[in-house]
Write a protein that holds these residues in place. Structure first.
Motif, PDB file in Angstrom:
ATOM      1  N   LYS A  55      15.228  -1.170 -21.953  1.00 22.78           N
ATOM      2  CA  LYS A  55      14.026  -0.397 -22.337  1.00 22.78           C
ATOM      3  C   LYS A  55      12.852  -1.369 -22.426  1.00 22.78           C
ATOM      4  O   LYS A  55      13.026  -2.530 -22.774  1.00 22.78           O
ATOM      5  CB  LYS A  55      14.217   0.276 -23.698  1.00 22.78           C
ATOM      6  CG  LYS A  55      15.396   1.207 -23.793  1.00 22.78           C
ATOM      7  CD  LYS A  55      14.966   2.633 -23.839  1.00 22.78           C
ATOM      8  CE  LYS A  55      16.188   3.531 -23.895  1.00 22.78           C
ATOM      9  NZ  LYS A  55      16.147   4.529 -24.896  1.00 22.78           N
ATOM     10  N   ASP A  56      11.674  -0.865 -22.121  1.00 21.07           N
ATOM     11  CA  ASP A  56      10.476  -1.709 -22.178  1.00 21.07           C
ATOM     12  C   ASP A  56       9.974  -1.769 -23.620  1.00 21.07           C
ATOM     13  O   ASP A  56       9.527  -0.758 -24.165  1.00 21.07           O
ATOM     14  CB  ASP A  56       9.401  -1.133 -21.260  1.00 21.07           C
ATOM     15  CG  ASP A  56       8.190  -2.038 -21.129  1.00 21.07           C
ATOM     16  OD1 ASP A  56       8.114  -3.060 -21.839  1.00 21.07           O
ATOM     17  OD2 ASP A  56       7.302  -1.708 -20.319  1.00 21.07           O
ATOM     18  N   PRO A  57      10.009  -2.948 -24.264  1.00 23.12           N
ATOM     19  CA  PRO A  57       9.570  -3.044 -25.661  1.00 23.12           C
ATOM     20  C   PRO A  57       8.071  -2.794 -25.842  1.00 23.12           C
ATOM     21  O   PRO A  57       7.619  -2.521 -26.946  1.00 23.12           O
ATOM     22  CB  PRO A  57       9.956  -4.462 -26.069  1.00 23.12           C
ATOM     23  CG  PRO A  57      10.071  -5.223 -24.797  1.00 23.12           C
ATOM     24  CD  PRO A  57      10.484  -4.233 -23.750  1.00 23.12           C
ATOM     25  N   MET A  58       7.291  -2.844 -24.764  1.00 28.34           N
ATOM     26  CA  MET A  58       5.857  -2.599 -24.863  1.00 28.34           C
ATOM     27  C   MET A  58       5.558  -1.195 -25.403  1.00 28.34           C
ATOM     28  O   MET A  58       4.557  -0.986 -26.076  1.00 28.34           O
ATOM     29  CB  MET A  58       5.191  -2.777 -23.489  1.00 28.34           C
ATOM     30  CG  MET A  58       3.682  -2.725 -23.557  1.00 28.34           C
ATOM     31  SD  MET A  58       2.893  -1.616 -22.367  1.00 28.34           S
ATOM     32  CE  MET A  58       3.460  -0.017 -22.767  1.00 28.34           C
ATOM     33  N   ILE A  59       6.462  -0.264 -25.150  1.00 24.39           N
ATOM     34  CA  ILE A  59       6.257   1.126 -25.588  1.00 24.39           C
ATOM     35  C   ILE A  59       6.063   1.198 -27.106  1.00 24.39           C
ATOM     36  O   ILE A  59       5.309   2.035 -27.598  1.00 24.39           O
ATOM     37  CB  ILE A  59       7.441   2.008 -25.132  1.00 24.39           C
ATOM     38  CG1 ILE A  59       7.503   2.040 -23.611  1.00 24.39           C
ATOM     39  CG2 ILE A  59       7.353   3.410 -25.697  1.00 24.39           C
ATOM     40  CD1 ILE A  59       6.241   2.523 -22.924  1.00 24.39           C
TER      41      ILE A  59
ATOM     42  N   SER B 176      14.344 -15.217 -33.029  1.00 23.65           N
ATOM     43  CA  SER B 176      15.698 -15.307 -33.569  1.00 23.65           C
ATOM     44  C   SER B 176      16.547 -14.172 -33.002  1.00 23.65           C
ATOM     45  O   SER B 176      16.031 -13.155 -32.534  1.00 23.65           O
ATOM     46  CB  SER B 176      15.669 -15.214 -35.098  1.00 23.65           C
ATOM     47  OG  SER B 176      15.291 -13.913 -35.500  1.00 23.65           O
ATOM     48  N   GLU B 177      17.828 -14.353 -33.056  1.00 22.69           N
ATOM     49  CA  GLU B 177      18.735 -13.296 -32.585  1.00 22.69           C
ATOM     50  C   GLU B 177      18.526 -12.030 -33.406  1.00 22.69           C
ATOM     51  O   GLU B 177      18.530 -10.924 -32.862  1.00 22.69           O
ATOM     52  CB  GLU B 177      20.185 -13.771 -32.674  1.00 22.69           C
ATOM     53  CG  GLU B 177      21.154 -12.791 -32.042  1.00 22.69           C
ATOM     54  CD  GLU B 177      22.571 -13.342 -31.967  1.00 22.69           C
ATOM     55  OE1 GLU B 177      23.477 -12.519 -31.805  1.00 22.69           O
ATOM     56  OE2 GLU B 177      22.754 -14.556 -32.050  1.00 22.69           O
ATOM     57  N   GLN B 178      18.320 -12.177 -34.707  1.00 17.44           N
ATOM     58  CA  GLN B 178      18.084 -11.020 -35.577  1.00 17.44           C
ATOM     59  C   GLN B 178      16.820 -10.274 -35.153  1.00 17.44           C
ATOM     60  O   GLN B 178      16.802  -9.051 -35.096  1.00 17.44           O
ATOM     61  CB  GLN B 178      17.964 -11.472 -37.041  1.00 17.44           C
ATOM     62  CG  GLN B 178      17.681 -10.339 -38.009  1.00 17.44           C
ATOM     63  CD  GLN B 178      18.821  -9.334 -38.093  1.00 17.44           C
ATOM     64  OE1 GLN B 178      19.980  -9.686 -37.921  1.00 17.44           O
ATOM     65  NE2 GLN B 178      18.492  -8.083 -38.354  1.00 17.44           N
ATOM     66  N   SER B 179      15.764 -11.008 -34.831  1.00 20.13           N
ATOM     67  CA  SER B 179      14.513 -10.395 -34.394  1.00 20.13           C
ATOM     68  C   SER B 179      14.709  -9.624 -33.092  1.00 20.13           C
ATOM     69  O   SER B 179      14.194  -8.516 -32.926  1.00 20.13           O
ATOM     70  CB  SER B 179      13.440 -11.469 -34.224  1.00 20.13           C
ATOM     71  OG  SER B 179      12.257 -10.920 -33.705  1.00 20.13           O
ATOM     72  N   ARG B 180      15.467 -10.201 -32.162  1.00 15.03           N
ATOM     73  CA  ARG B 180      15.736  -9.512 -30.895  1.00 15.03           C
ATOM     74  C   ARG B 180      16.576  -8.264 -31.127  1.00 15.03           C
ATOM     75  O   ARG B 180      16.337  -7.231 -30.504  1.00 15.03           O
ATOM     76  CB  ARG B 180      16.421 -10.464 -29.916  1.00 15.03           C
ATOM     77  CG  ARG B 180      15.494 -11.568 -29.415  1.00 15.03           C
ATOM     78  CD  ARG B 180      16.081 -12.334 -28.252  1.00 15.03           C
ATOM     79  NE  ARG B 180      17.387 -12.909 -28.521  1.00 15.03           N
ATOM     80  CZ  ARG B 180      17.598 -14.141 -28.956  1.00 15.03           C
ATOM     81  NH1 ARG B 180      16.575 -14.948 -29.166  1.00 15.03           N
ATOM     82  NH2 ARG B 180      18.820 -14.585 -29.163  1.00 15.03           N
TER      83      ARG B 180
ATOM     84  N   PHE C 113      16.888  -2.363 -31.511  1.00 12.73           N
ATOM     85  CA  PHE C 113      17.153  -1.179 -32.331  1.00 12.73           C
ATOM     86  C   PHE C 113      15.955  -0.238 -32.323  1.00 12.73           C
ATOM     87  O   PHE C 113      16.107   0.977 -32.159  1.00 12.73           O
ATOM     88  CB  PHE C 113      17.514  -1.606 -33.764  1.00 12.73           C
ATOM     89  CG  PHE C 113      17.691  -0.461 -34.694  1.00 12.73           C
ATOM     90  CD1 PHE C 113      18.872   0.280 -34.689  1.00 12.73           C
ATOM     91  CD2 PHE C 113      16.696  -0.103 -35.595  1.00 12.73           C
ATOM     92  CE1 PHE C 113      19.043   1.360 -35.560  1.00 12.73           C
ATOM     93  CE2 PHE C 113      16.849   0.958 -36.457  1.00 12.73           C
ATOM     94  CZ  PHE C 113      18.027   1.701 -36.446  1.00 12.73           C
ATOM     95  N   LEU C 114      14.773  -0.785 -32.502  1.00  9.00           N
ATOM     96  CA  LEU C 114      13.558   0.038 -32.507  1.00  9.00           C
ATOM     97  C   LEU C 114      13.312   0.719 -31.161  1.00  9.00           C
ATOM     98  O   LEU C 114      12.715   1.796 -31.099  1.00  9.00           O
ATOM     99  CB  LEU C 114      12.347  -0.799 -32.902  1.00  9.00           C
ATOM    100  CG  LEU C 114      12.299  -1.294 -34.333  1.00  9.00           C
ATOM    101  CD1 LEU C 114      11.161  -2.280 -34.531  1.00  9.00           C
ATOM    102  CD2 LEU C 114      12.179  -0.132 -35.303  1.00  9.00           C
ATOM    103  N   CYS C 115      13.794   0.098 -30.092  1.00  9.40           N
ATOM    104  CA  CYS C 115      13.651   0.668 -28.738  1.00  9.40           C
ATOM    105  C   CYS C 115      14.794   1.615 -28.388  1.00  9.40           C
ATOM    106  O   CYS C 115      14.873   2.088 -27.255  1.00  9.40           O
ATOM    107  CB  CYS C 115      13.571  -0.446 -27.702  1.00  9.40           C
ATOM    108  SG  CYS C 115      12.061  -1.407 -27.748  1.00  9.40           S
ATOM    109  N   ASP C 116      15.693   1.865 -29.324  1.00 11.49           N
ATOM    110  CA  ASP C 116      16.871   2.729 -29.102  1.00 11.49           C
ATOM    111  C   ASP C 116      17.772   2.228 -27.986  1.00 11.49           C
ATOM    112  O   ASP C 116      18.306   3.007 -27.202  1.00 11.49           O
ATOM    113  CB  ASP C 116      16.444   4.174 -28.812  1.00 11.49           C
ATOM    114  CG  ASP C 116      15.871   4.882 -30.026  1.00 11.49           C
ATOM    115  OD1 ASP C 116      16.319   4.562 -31.140  1.00 11.49           O
ATOM    116  OD2 ASP C 116      14.981   5.721 -29.859  1.00 11.49           O
ATOM    117  N   VAL C 117      17.927   0.915 -27.899  1.00 11.27           N
ATOM    118  CA  VAL C 117      18.847   0.337 -26.917  1.00 11.27           C
ATOM    119  C   VAL C 117      20.257   0.468 -27.489  1.00 11.27           C
ATOM    120  O   VAL C 117      20.493   0.060 -28.630  1.00 11.27           O
ATOM    121  CB  VAL C 117      18.496  -1.142 -26.646  1.00 11.27           C
ATOM    122  CG1 VAL C 117      19.543  -1.778 -25.734  1.00 11.27           C
ATOM    123  CG2 VAL C 117      17.106  -1.254 -26.051  1.00 11.27           C
ATOM    124  N   PRO C 118      21.191   1.022 -26.720  1.00  8.13           N
ATOM    125  CA  PRO C 118      22.569   1.119 -27.214  1.00  8.13           C
ATOM    126  C   PRO C 118      23.130  -0.261 -27.582  1.00  8.13           C
ATOM    127  O   PRO C 118      22.807  -1.262 -26.928  1.00  8.13           O
ATOM    128  CB  PRO C 118      23.331   1.716 -26.024  1.00  8.13           C
ATOM    129  CG  PRO C 118      22.292   2.411 -25.202  1.00  8.13           C
ATOM    130  CD  PRO C 118      21.040   1.608 -25.391  1.00  8.13           C
TER     131      PRO C 118
END
Length: 106
Positions: free
Chosen positions: A40-44, A89-93, A98-103
């Protein structure tokens, strides 16, 4: 942006920098180039903030310090990013995904 081959510019910029690059005409995405495949594009997540930029050239820094650049001419926007000056960080990624609804498996 008359007489400018925006898809070529976008693709070249993305290939040289490694940063995802997009062209929007109004609200419609007309071209996207990236050397990485993102689910998913995080820019959204930051579209409203980017569309609020009224200057012809601007930038937006997210709360997690991801950077987006913008060049605007009328309804046409060239948007690059995300990029960062420090490695996320891995947590930030994970939070961004999660915010982008990536499975989770992606």
């Amino acid at each position: 942006m008359k007489n400018v081959n925006l898809p070529y510019l976008c693709k070249t910029l993305a290939n040289l920098s490694g940063i995802p690059t997009r062209v929007y005409n109004g609200e419609k995405l007309t071209f996207y180039a990236s050397v990485v495949s993102l689910p998913k594009d995080p820019m959204i997540l930051f579209k409203n903030e980017l569309w609020a930029i009224e200057n012809h050239i601007g930038y937006y820094i997210t709360p997690d310090f991801y950077l987006y650049g913008l060049v605007r001419s009328g309804n046409v926007r060239l948007i690059v990013g995300p990029t960062a000056q420090i490695t996320a960080s891995e947590q930030s990624r994970h939070e961004l995904a999660f915010l982008c609804d990536v499975p989770k498996e992606d």
